[in-house]
Design a protein around this motif. Structure first.
Motif, PDB file in Angstrom:
ATOM      1  N   GLY A  41       0.811  -1.160   0.064  1.00 48.17           N
ATOM      2  CA  GLY A  41      -0.046  -0.014   0.055  1.00 48.17           C
ATOM      3  C   GLY A  41       0.810   1.347   0.156  1.00 48.17           C
ATOM      4  O   GLY A  41       2.225   1.114  -0.130  1.00 48.17           O
ATOM      5  N   GLU A  42       0.116   2.345   0.215  1.00 47.97           N
ATOM      6  CA  GLU A  42       0.908   3.700   0.189  1.00 47.97           C
ATOM      7  C   GLU A  42       0.491   4.394   1.592  1.00 47.97           C
ATOM      8  O   GLU A  42      -0.643   4.393   1.917  1.00 47.97           O
ATOM      9  CB  GLU A  42       0.559   4.461  -1.142  1.00 47.97           C
ATOM     10  N   GLY A  43       1.311   4.978   2.133  1.00 44.16           N
ATOM     11  CA  GLY A  43       0.975   5.670   3.436  1.00 44.16           C
ATOM     12  C   GLY A  43       0.685   4.691   4.653  1.00 44.16           C
ATOM     13  O   GLY A  43      -0.224   5.102   5.605  1.00 44.16           O
ATOM     14  N   ILE A  44       1.372   3.567   4.772  1.00 39.54           N
ATOM     15  CA  ILE A  44       1.061   2.630   5.510  1.00 39.54           C
ATOM     16  C   ILE A  44       2.303   2.321   6.690  1.00 39.54           C
ATOM     17  O   ILE A  44       2.217   1.266   7.131  1.00 39.54           O
ATOM     18  CB  ILE A  44       0.171   1.315   5.293  1.00 39.54           C
ATOM     19  N   GLY A  45       3.519   3.191   6.355  1.00 39.43           N
ATOM     20  CA  GLY A  45       4.541   2.717   6.913  1.00 39.43           C
ATOM     21  C   GLY A  45       4.588   2.484   8.479  1.00 39.43           C
ATOM     22  O   GLY A  45       5.250   1.681   8.853  1.00 39.43           O
ATOM     23  N   ARG A  46       4.009   3.426   9.080  1.00 38.82           N
ATOM     24  CA  ARG A  46       3.742   2.833  10.778  1.00 38.82           C
ATOM     25  C   ARG A  46       3.192   1.837  11.009  1.00 38.82           C
ATOM     26  O   ARG A  46       3.325   0.997  12.390  1.00 38.82           O
ATOM     27  CB  ARG A  46       3.376   4.263  11.419  1.00 38.82           C
ATOM     28  N   TYR A  47       2.277   1.146  10.304  1.00 44.73           N
ATOM     29  CA  TYR A  47       1.730  -0.268  10.500  1.00 44.73           C
ATOM     30  C   TYR A  47       2.588  -1.349  10.256  1.00 44.73           C
ATOM     31  O   TYR A  47       2.217  -2.430  10.656  1.00 44.73           O
ATOM     32  CB  TYR A  47       0.501  -0.289   9.714  1.00 44.73           C
ATOM     33  N   VAL A  48       3.703  -1.247   9.405  1.00 46.58           N
ATOM     34  CA  VAL A  48       4.244  -2.267   8.793  1.00 46.58           C
ATOM     35  C   VAL A  48       5.820  -2.338   9.363  1.00 46.58           C
ATOM     36  O   VAL A  48       6.389  -1.322   9.129  1.00 46.58           O
ATOM     37  CB  VAL A  48       4.448  -2.485   7.485  1.00 46.58           C
ATOM     38  N   GLY A  49       6.448  -3.280   9.917  1.00 51.49           N
ATOM     39  CA  GLY A  49       7.770  -3.242  10.085  1.00 51.49           C
ATOM     40  C   GLY A  49       8.210  -2.541  11.190  1.00 51.49           C
ATOM     41  O   GLY A  49       9.434  -2.013  11.310  1.00 51.49           O
ATOM     42  N   LEU A  50       7.433  -2.231  12.281  1.00 46.43           N
ATOM     43  CA  LEU A  50       7.874  -1.535  13.370  1.00 46.43           C
ATOM     44  C   LEU A  50       8.182  -0.010  12.792  1.00 46.43           C
ATOM     45  O   LEU A  50       9.107   0.504  13.275  1.00 46.43           O
ATOM     46  CB  LEU A  50       9.029  -2.003  14.251  1.00 46.43           C
ATOM     47  N   ASN A  51       7.404   0.692  11.844  1.00 44.62           N
ATOM     48  CA  ASN A  51       7.480   2.036  11.573  1.00 44.62           C
ATOM     49  C   ASN A  51       9.080   1.947  10.632  1.00 44.62           C
ATOM     50  O   ASN A  51       9.601   2.918  10.766  1.00 44.62           O
ATOM     51  CB  ASN A  51       7.498   3.034  12.538  1.00 44.62           C
ATOM     52  N   PHE A  52       9.374   0.819   9.993  1.00 46.13           N
ATOM     53  CA  PHE A  52      10.498   1.066   9.150  1.00 46.13           C
ATOM     54  C   PHE A  52      10.664   2.067   8.011  1.00 46.13           C
ATOM     55  O   PHE A  52      11.846   2.757   7.882  1.00 46.13           O
ATOM     56  CB  PHE A  52      10.968  -0.399   8.602  1.00 46.13           C
ATOM     57  N   SER A  53       9.421   2.311   7.701  1.00 42.70           N
ATOM     58  CA  SER A  53       9.448   3.518   6.631  1.00 42.70           C
ATOM     59  C   SER A  53       8.257   4.394   7.130  1.00 42.70           C
ATOM     60  O   SER A  53       7.611   4.038   8.077  1.00 42.70           O
ATOM     61  CB  SER A  53       8.902   3.063   5.244  1.00 42.70           C
ATOM     62  N   ASN A  54       8.482   5.754   6.940  1.00 43.74           N
ATOM     63  CA  ASN A  54       7.438   6.648   7.337  1.00 43.74           C
ATOM     64  C   ASN A  54       6.433   6.610   6.361  1.00 43.74           C
ATOM     65  O   ASN A  54       6.353   6.065   5.188  1.00 43.74           O
ATOM     66  CB  ASN A  54       8.104   8.122   7.207  1.00 43.74           C
ATOM     67  N   ASP A  55       5.248   7.452   6.984  1.00 41.56           N
ATOM     68  CA  ASP A  55       4.019   7.116   6.138  1.00 41.56           C
ATOM     69  C   ASP A  55       4.340   8.226   5.006  1.00 41.56           C
ATOM     70  O   ASP A  55       3.491   7.727   3.675  1.00 41.56           O
ATOM     71  CB  ASP A  55       2.668   7.606   6.742  1.00 41.56           C
ATOM     72  N   ALA A  56       4.833   9.249   4.806  1.00 42.01           N
ATOM     73  CA  ALA A  56       4.918  10.227   3.763  1.00 42.01           C
ATOM     74  C   ALA A  56       6.103  10.880   3.902  1.00 42.01           C
ATOM     75  O   ALA A  56       6.674  11.086   4.973  1.00 42.01           O
ATOM     76  CB  ALA A  56       3.382  11.061   3.953  1.00 42.01           C
ATOM     77  N   VAL A  57       6.321  11.763   2.833  1.00 36.91           N
ATOM     78  CA  VAL A  57       7.436  12.756   2.835  1.00 36.91           C
ATOM     79  C   VAL A  57       6.984  14.075   2.346  1.00 36.91           C
ATOM     80  O   VAL A  57       6.045  14.279   1.431  1.00 36.91           O
ATOM     81  CB  VAL A  57       8.384  12.237   1.876  1.00 36.91           C
ATOM     82  N   LEU A  58       7.510  15.036   2.636  1.00 31.61           N
ATOM     83  CA  LEU A  58       7.214  16.591   2.301  1.00 31.61           C
ATOM     84  C   LEU A  58       7.871  16.745   1.008  1.00 31.61           C
ATOM     85  O   LEU A  58       9.226  16.516   0.970  1.00 31.61           O
ATOM     86  CB  LEU A  58       7.619  17.443   3.269  1.00 31.61           C
TER      87      LEU A  58
END
Length: 450
Positions: free
Chosen positions: A334-351
């Motif tokens: 998905g997109e924008g789900i970073g905090r739900y997967v992998g203990l927030n390995f990726s952020n949800d979004a970038v500016l």
């Protein structure tokens, strides 16, 4: 006529008494035979009485010998195998208490630098914390009992409605006031706290986007961390048969334009929406879950006020293999789900350069095979991975690009609820810049549930 019959009978009797007559001889012989028969029966009865007395005397001696023996000592039942009490009553509710004590003994080697004392990576596998770009150091040993857990539940019927509660805590995520020099202290941390009323759940629980039933058995706190949907948060959930839907606590994590430290926005105005549908069959179980959420960040100091939409899908399954083995799978994207997967390995979004949010894409998953070798002996082989679709023109080169881990363990349960195990794991983390770091870890553990 009657007088004649009487006279005849008397005459016959008189003839029997006259010696030497034929009738007297026959009567004498019959009498002697009858007397001999009675004597034989009497002798037989005497023999039976004597045998009965002998048997009674023998039984009496056996009883005396048995009474003289010490009473046999019953074989004790192991505590873990003994029947457990099914809670106790308080008013209309049945109250139960349980948990486990777990101690981990870990030896870790990091290729990209040694994490500082107190870093969560020292206690469990945190994919986004594996050091990169540092100097290789010797093996580091860490012992802790912070995964120890306890829970309290109540169940009852009040006013015709089925009502239950659960309170669960551990010591894993919050540091204590002491350190490894003295007390190795750890503070209790809230895991789950909710009430259920018929089909409704209100409180903190595993996210409805997750499937805890397929999580592989691992010595690590999470195990297949990179590829696992993992979050606990406050929510309102409705369940009807295999379907459930929930409104959950929102939060957005943001990467600044060009890269930098994570921003925890705390600006959401709408809850996250999750839904799932699961099926259970004799061959195993499958689940499909979905997530729709608002991504939002405001910063008056820089005039940033932006929202975006995040979405995700997750499919998971457990397939039985033979009588006791199984295969466990999860695939999430998905997109924008970073905090739900992998203990927030990726952020949800970038500016971006104009201060607008751009959702970050993620694909993650794991596969695990569990094998039972013999009664009380079992192993799991686990592979987990995550790939992040960064726009490096926005995130910069310091953003996490990928992570993966491989685990193999052997667990022995000598008695019910008592586990002794060992696990070897290898994990690595890569950045968009090409820098990477890996961790090799041996975990030995002892765990007892009550």
């Amino acid at each position: 006529m009657g007088s004649c019959r009487l006279f005849g009978g008397v005459a016959a009797a008189a003839l029997l008494l006259v010696p030497g007559t034929a009738l007297a001889q026959e009567a004498s012989a019959a009498l002697e035979a009858r007397i001999a028969q009675l004597e034989a029966e009497l002798n037989s009865l005497k023999s039976e009485v004597a045998a009965a007395r002998t048997q009674q005397a023998s039984q009496a001696q056996d009883i005396v010998r048995l009474e003289a023996r010490p009473a046999p000592v019953p074989t004790p039942t192991p505590v873990s195998d003994a029947p457990r009490e099914e809670g106790f009553r308080i008013g209309d509710h049945t109250v139960k208490f349980g948990g486990f004590i777990k101690t981990d003994f870990m030896a870790s080697k990091y290729s990209g630098g040694d994490p500082a004392n107190g870093d969560p990576l020292r206690d469990y596998h945190l994919p986004g914390a594996i050091p990169v770009g540092g100097a290789d150091e010797d093996v580091a040993a860490d012992f802790n009992a912070r995964q120890t857990r306890f829970w309290l539940t109540t169940d009852g019927v009040v006013g015709g409605r089925k009502i239950g509660t659960r309170l669960e805590m551990d010591f894993q995520t919050l540091p204590g006031s002491g350190d490894q020099r003295t007390t190795s202290g750890a503070n209790p941390a809230l895991r789950r706290a909710f009430v259920t009323i018929d089909e409704w759940l209100i409180g903190q629980e595993w996210t409805n986007f997750q499937n805890t039933a397929v999580l592989p058995e691992s010595a690590d706190f999470v195990g297949a961390a990179e590829g696992t949907v993992f979050a606990r948060q406050a929510q309102v959930r409705y369940t009807r048969g295999p379907f459930s839907i929930a409104l959950e606590n929102p939060e957005t994590t943001v990467t600044p334009f060009g890269g930098g430290a994570r921003i925890i926005a705390d600006d959401n105005s709408l809850p996250d929406l999750t839904a799932r549908y699961g099926l259970s069959r004799p061959w195993g179980a499958v689940q499909l879950s979905g997530l729709l959420r608002q991504l939002k960040y405001q910063d008056p100091a820089t005039n940033v006020d932006s929202t975006a939409t995040g979405w995700g899908l997750s499919a998971s399954a457990l397939f039985k293999v033979g009588a006791q083995d199984d295969i466990r799978l999860m695939l999430t994207g998905g997109e924008g789900i970073g905090r739900y997967v992998g203990l927030n390995f990726s952020n949800d979004a970038v500016l971006d350069a104009s201060g607008e949010l751009e959702a970050i894409g993620v694909v993650a998953g794991f596969a695990a095979y569990r094998h039972v070798w013999a009664p009380g002996w079992r192993s799991s082989l686990i592979w987990s991975t995550q790939k992040v679709d960064n726009d490096i023109a926005l995130t910069g080169l310091s953003a996490n690009r990928s992570a993966q881990s491989l685990h193999a363990n052997l667990i022995w349960s000598p008695v019910a609820a008592f586990d002794v195990g060992a696990e070897v794991m290898f994990a690595d983390r890569k950045l968009e810049s090409g820098l990477d770091g890996d961790m090799t870890r041996l975990i030995l553990f002892v765990k007892y549930g009550f």
